[in-house]
Design a protein around this motif. Sequence first.
Motif, PDB file in Angstrom:
ATOM      1  N   LYS A 154      51.014  45.243  29.050  1.00 19.98           N
ATOM      2  CA  LYS A 154      51.629  44.313  28.106  1.00 19.98           C
ATOM      3  C   LYS A 154      51.287  44.729  26.675  1.00 19.98           C
ATOM      4  N   THR A 155      52.217  44.493  25.776  1.00 22.54           N
ATOM      5  CA  THR A 155      51.973  44.780  24.367  1.00 22.54           C
ATOM      6  C   THR A 155      50.860  43.883  23.860  1.00 22.54           C
ATOM      7  N   ALA A 156      49.852  44.479  23.251  1.00 27.59           N
ATOM      8  CA  ALA A 156      48.702  43.721  22.768  1.00 27.59           C
ATOM      9  C   ALA A 156      49.074  42.909  21.531  1.00 27.59           C
ATOM     10  N   GLU A 157      48.536  41.718  21.448  1.00 28.66           N
ATOM     11  CA  GLU A 157      48.693  40.881  20.262  1.00 28.66           C
ATOM     12  C   GLU A 157      47.345  40.783  19.566  1.00 28.66           C
ATOM     13  N   PHE A 158      47.332  41.163  18.284  1.00 27.17           N
ATOM     14  CA  PHE A 158      46.092  41.185  17.517  1.00 27.17           C
ATOM     15  C   PHE A 158      45.824  39.806  16.907  1.00 27.17           C
ATOM     16  N   THR A 159      44.546  39.509  16.746  1.00 28.61           N
ATOM     17  CA  THR A 159      44.141  38.226  16.168  1.00 28.61           C
ATOM     18  C   THR A 159      43.393  38.454  14.862  1.00 28.61           C
ATOM     19  N   ASN A 160      43.378  37.432  14.023  1.00 33.98           N
ATOM     20  CA  ASN A 160      42.634  37.510  12.765  1.00 33.98           C
ATOM     21  C   ASN A 160      41.150  37.713  13.023  1.00 33.98           C
ATOM     22  N   GLU A 161      40.667  37.134  14.111  1.00 34.68           N
ATOM     23  CA  GLU A 161      39.241  37.287  14.447  1.00 34.68           C
ATOM     24  C   GLU A 161      38.907  38.753  14.729  1.00 34.68           C
ATOM     25  N   GLN A 162      39.811  39.472  15.401  1.00 35.02           N
ATOM     26  CA  GLN A 162      39.573  40.890  15.694  1.00 35.02           C
ATOM     27  C   GLN A 162      39.536  41.729  14.423  1.00 35.02           C
ATOM     28  N   VAL A 163      40.525  41.550  13.571  1.00 33.27           N
ATOM     29  CA  VAL A 163      40.626  42.427  12.394  1.00 33.27           C
ATOM     30  C   VAL A 163      39.631  42.059  11.311  1.00 33.27           C
ATOM     31  N   ARG A 164      39.130  40.846  11.362  1.00 37.80           N
ATOM     32  CA  ARG A 164      38.153  40.418  10.361  1.00 37.80           C
ATOM     33  C   ARG A 164      36.877  41.251  10.459  1.00 37.80           C
ATOM     34  N   LYS A 165      36.613  41.822  11.630  1.00 34.73           N
ATOM     35  CA  LYS A 165      35.397  42.619  11.834  1.00 34.73           C
ATOM     36  C   LYS A 165      35.539  44.047  11.309  1.00 34.73           C
ATOM     37  N   LEU A 166      36.743  44.468  10.963  1.00 35.39           N
ATOM     38  CA  LEU A 166      36.965  45.828  10.477  1.00 35.39           C
ATOM     39  C   LEU A 166      36.489  45.942   9.035  1.00 35.39           C
ATOM     40  N   GLU A 167      35.608  46.901   8.777  1.00 34.87           N
ATOM     41  CA  GLU A 167      34.994  46.998   7.453  1.00 34.87           C
ATOM     42  C   GLU A 167      35.744  47.955   6.526  1.00 34.87           C
ATOM     43  N   ASN A 168      35.568  47.736   5.232  1.00 33.29           N
ATOM     44  CA  ASN A 168      36.098  48.606   4.182  1.00 33.29           C
ATOM     45  C   ASN A 168      37.626  48.719   4.230  1.00 33.29           C
ATOM     46  N   GLN A 169      38.302  47.625   4.545  1.00 33.87           N
ATOM     47  CA  GLN A 169      39.765  47.697   4.608  1.00 33.87           C
ATOM     48  C   GLN A 169      40.396  46.322   4.460  1.00 33.87           C
ATOM     49  N   THR A 170      41.593  46.322   3.907  1.00 39.18           N
ATOM     50  CA  THR A 170      42.414  45.118   3.820  1.00 39.18           C
ATOM     51  C   THR A 170      43.467  45.221   4.907  1.00 39.18           C
ATOM     52  N   VAL A 171      43.498  44.239   5.810  1.00 39.96           N
ATOM     53  CA  VAL A 171      44.309  44.344   7.020  1.00 39.96           C
ATOM     54  C   VAL A 171      45.362  43.247   7.075  1.00 39.96           C
ATOM     55  N   GLY A 172      46.565  43.640   7.463  1.00 40.44           N
ATOM     56  CA  GLY A 172      47.623  42.684   7.733  1.00 40.44           C
ATOM     57  C   GLY A 172      48.113  42.851   9.160  1.00 40.44           C
ATOM     58  N   ILE A 173      48.554  41.753   9.792  1.00 44.14           N
ATOM     59  CA  ILE A 173      49.086  41.796  11.144  1.00 44.14           C
ATOM     60  C   ILE A 173      50.581  41.498  11.074  1.00 44.14           C
ATOM     61  N   ILE A 174      51.399  42.423  11.553  1.00 42.88           N
ATOM     62  CA  ILE A 174      52.852  42.290  11.496  1.00 42.88           C
ATOM     63  C   ILE A 174      53.383  41.862  12.869  1.00 42.88           C
ATOM     64  N   ASN A 175      54.062  40.735  12.907  1.00 40.54           N
ATOM     65  CA  ASN A 175      54.663  40.207  14.145  1.00 40.54           C
ATOM     66  C   ASN A 175      53.655  40.079  15.289  1.00 40.54           C
ATOM     67  N   GLY A 176      52.388  40.023  14.945  1.00 42.27           N
ATOM     68  CA  GLY A 176      51.346  39.842  15.949  1.00 42.27           C
ATOM     69  C   GLY A 176      50.972  41.089  16.718  1.00 42.27           C
ATOM     70  N   THR A 177      51.781  42.176  16.581  1.00 37.03           N
ATOM     71  CA  THR A 177      51.590  43.346  17.442  1.00 37.03           C
ATOM     72  C   THR A 177      51.293  44.649  16.687  1.00 37.03           C
ATOM     73  N   GLN A 178      51.262  44.610  15.366  1.00 33.88           N
ATOM     74  CA  GLN A 178      50.960  45.821  14.601  1.00 33.88           C
ATOM     75  C   GLN A 178      49.945  45.525  13.506  1.00 33.88           C
ATOM     76  N   ILE A 179      48.937  46.405  13.437  1.00 34.51           N
ATOM     77  CA  ILE A 179      47.962  46.339  12.360  1.00 34.51           C
ATOM     78  C   ILE A 179      48.390  47.293  11.249  1.00 34.51           C
ATOM     79  N   GLN A 180      48.425  46.788  10.027  1.00 30.82           N
ATOM     80  CA  GLN A 180      48.627  47.634   8.846  1.00 30.82           C
ATOM     81  C   GLN A 180      47.386  47.505   7.980  1.00 30.82           C
ATOM     82  N   SER A 181      46.710  48.639   7.785  1.00 35.49           N
ATOM     83  CA  SER A 181      45.427  48.617   7.098  1.00 35.49           C
ATOM     84  C   SER A 181      45.430  49.549   5.894  1.00 35.49           C
TER      85      SER A 181
END
Length: 270
Positions: free
Chosen positions: A70-97
């Motif tokens: 299944k196509t993974a859906e990313f959460t704000n909680e997951q990307v919040r842990k990524l350091e040194n980057q500004t992250v956006g989630i597009i349509n729930g299924t793509q990370i743009q960093s």
Amino acid sequence: MDWNKTKTIFIVVFSILNVFLYSLYLNRHTEAQNIQVIGTTSIEDSLKMDDITFDTLPIYKKDSSHISAKTAEFTNEQVRKLENQTVGIINGTQIQSKLQTPISIKNAKGDFTFTEFLSKYVLKGEEYGLWKVDKEEREAIFFQKVNDGPIYFSPNAMLTVHFDEDGKATSYEQTMFDDFVSFNRKKDLLSPIEAIGSLFSRGYLKQGSTVKDVTFGYSILAQMSETQLFAPTWHLRVELKNGEIEDHFINAIEGKIVEFQPETLEADHE
């Protein structure tokens, strides 16, 4: 009626029948092995006639199954842990960093190396394997892996890392699958030499070419609403007589050629 005598006769008859069936099985199994050996030899002889060679072939599992995911859906909680980057989630299924401070992806010798970057700055980065580095476009493309094999050219299982002229990563886009499940029973796989023979018989291998690499992965077989089905797939990298590189893909169970968009095949492992 003497039931003891009748029972003994039945036991003897069934024992003889079992021995006969087992003998028949062994004979057919031996014949099948002989045919396979003859077929393999024929492939190699045919390749030699066209001056087609191949490097050392990989050790491989003789059977495998289709897989679904299944196509993974990313959460704000997951990307919040990524350091040194500004992250956006597009349509729930793509990370743009976008990295706040560019990160070097070259070693002391000036070669690209991504292991540390993937493990430190990309969500589940260890699940991705490098496909190509495009120095002109200044981007590196990765495919998500399952069972140690890449999922070839699925837009939902890719990571694209952008870098600057100094070889420092500046941003990336990421998609991925999860909930992988083996689908149906395991089936026999084409051997690497049979995959080469399949390419050759269809006219895809040119005279004087060399099969440089044969690797195992998966390709999209079917889309089922939110779930996708993947087939075991052989990737054959072929060097032509003039030094050019071609990439070919074969369904490792059915032997069919797998076609991708032409522009995605201009790949160069770095």
